[in-house]
Write an enzyme that holds these catalytic residues in place. Structure first.
Site, PDB file in Angstrom:
ATOM      1  CG  ASP A   1      -1.929  -1.171   1.187  1.00 36.22           C
ATOM      2  OD1 ASP A   1      -1.882  -1.971   0.236  1.00 36.22           O
ATOM      3  OD2 ASP A   1      -2.723  -1.299   2.147  1.00 36.22           O
TER       4      ASP A   1
ATOM      5  CE  LYS B   1      -3.363  -4.433   1.341  1.00 35.46           C
ATOM      6  NZ  LYS B   1      -4.091  -3.673   2.340  1.00 35.46           N
TER       7      LYS B   1
ATOM      8  CB  CYS C   1      -2.026  -2.678   5.509  1.00 41.87           C
ATOM      9  SG  CYS C   1      -3.657  -1.922   5.328  1.00 41.87           S
TER      10      CYS C   1
HETATM   11  N1  TIU Z   1      -2.513   0.289   4.345  1.00 43.69           N
HETATM   12  C1  TIU Z   1      -2.981   0.559   5.562  1.00 43.69           C
HETATM   13  O1  TIU Z   1      -2.309   0.368   6.570  1.00 43.69           O
HETATM   14  N2  TIU Z   1      -4.252   1.116   5.630  1.00 43.69           N
HETATM   15  C2  TIU Z   1      -4.655   1.955   6.628  1.00 43.69           C
HETATM   16  O2  TIU Z   1      -5.796   2.382   6.660  1.00 43.69           O
HETATM   17  N3  TIU Z   1      -3.726   2.274   7.570  1.00 43.69           N
HETATM   18  C3  TIU Z   1      -3.844   3.173   8.586  1.00 43.69           C
HETATM   19  O3  TIU Z   1      -2.931   3.244   9.405  1.00 43.69           O
HETATM   20  N4  TIU Z   1      -4.912   3.948   8.649  1.00 43.69           N
END
Ligand code: TIU
Length: 231
Positions: A25, A130, A163
């Site tokens: 991400d 995802k 994540c």
């Molecule tokens: N990729 C991921 O960690 N999504 C989130 O929403 N992370 C946060 O820390 N908000």
């Protein structure tokens, strides 16, 4: 060829042929000033410090022939794959699916949903969309890994306790050995980052291993020098 990476709680052994680099991400909406993450009041510089070391790891992984998989958290434009609970969470005035500074927030095809230019995928690298926090949930990641004979994962990206952690836990339960690179993962909350890393390596590596990227890079450099794979 087996490489031995000094790590916590003990050495992590890997063969680049059976290891995948997973980049979680690294999307504009989480990392860039003015995106969704900063809109929520977060300091994105805490995440941006992962970019430079991750660029080095990505280059070394490519040179070694390692499988590279990029993930993106997000949803279909009609949001049919987004649980109503996820959409409602936080009572946000500007949340998932709403028009944001970089397009509709966390919607596939929008500028903010895509991966930052510094870590852009190249041909042959899978980009995995995802709907959840974990990269195994409602995706074909496990199938792709098993089909390629991958047994070990090097997990990087953002955020450490969300994540990244969810993916490591999912991978660990499926029998994958996971190494998390401490400087290639980041959180909006420094204390969660620190404790998140400790939680992975505690209890003899309850979820996996933790090492700085230099520990891996030193070993991969040996491989590429020996095989000439980087030339
Ligand atoms: N990729 C991921 O960690 N999504 C989130 O929403 N992370 C946060 O820390 N908000």
């Amino acid at each position: 060829m087996t490489l031995v990476v000094p790590a916590a709680p003990y050495d992590f052994e890997l063969d680049p042929a059976t290891t995948a680099l997973i980049i979680i991400d690294m999307q504009r909406d989480f990392l860039e000033p003015g995106g969704f993450g900063s809109l929520l009041g977060n300091d994105v510089s805490l995440l941006q410090r992962t970019i430079a070391p991750l660029q080095d790891v990505l280059a070394a992984a490519r040179a070694s022939g390692m499988t590279v998989i990029h993930t993106r958290e997000g949803h279909r434009p009609d949001l049919t794959d987004a649980p109503p609970a996820k959409l409602a969470r936080g009572n946000l005035s500007c949340g998932i699916g709403d028009p944001g500074p970089f397009g509709r927030i966390l919607v596939r095809g929008e500028h903010g949903h895509d991966i930052i230019d510094d870590l852009a995928p190249i041909d042959g690298e899978a980009v995995l969309d995802k709907p959840g926090k974990g990269a195994f949930y409602a995706t074909d990641l496990e199938l792709m890994l098993r089909n390629r004979g991958i047994t070990r994962l090097i997990v990087t990206g953002v955020t450490t306790e969300v994540c990244v952690h969810t993916t490591v836990r999912e991978g660990n339960d499926r029998g994958f050995e996971c190494l998390v690179l401490s400087d290639c993962v980041g959180s909006y909350f420094p204390e969660f980052h620190e404790v998140g890393l400790k939680m992975i390596a505690a209890q003899g590596g309850i979820f996996g291993w933790v090492a700085p990227s230099t520990a891996l890079l030193e070993q991969l450099a040996v491989t590429t020098t020996t095989t000439g794979a980087h030339r």
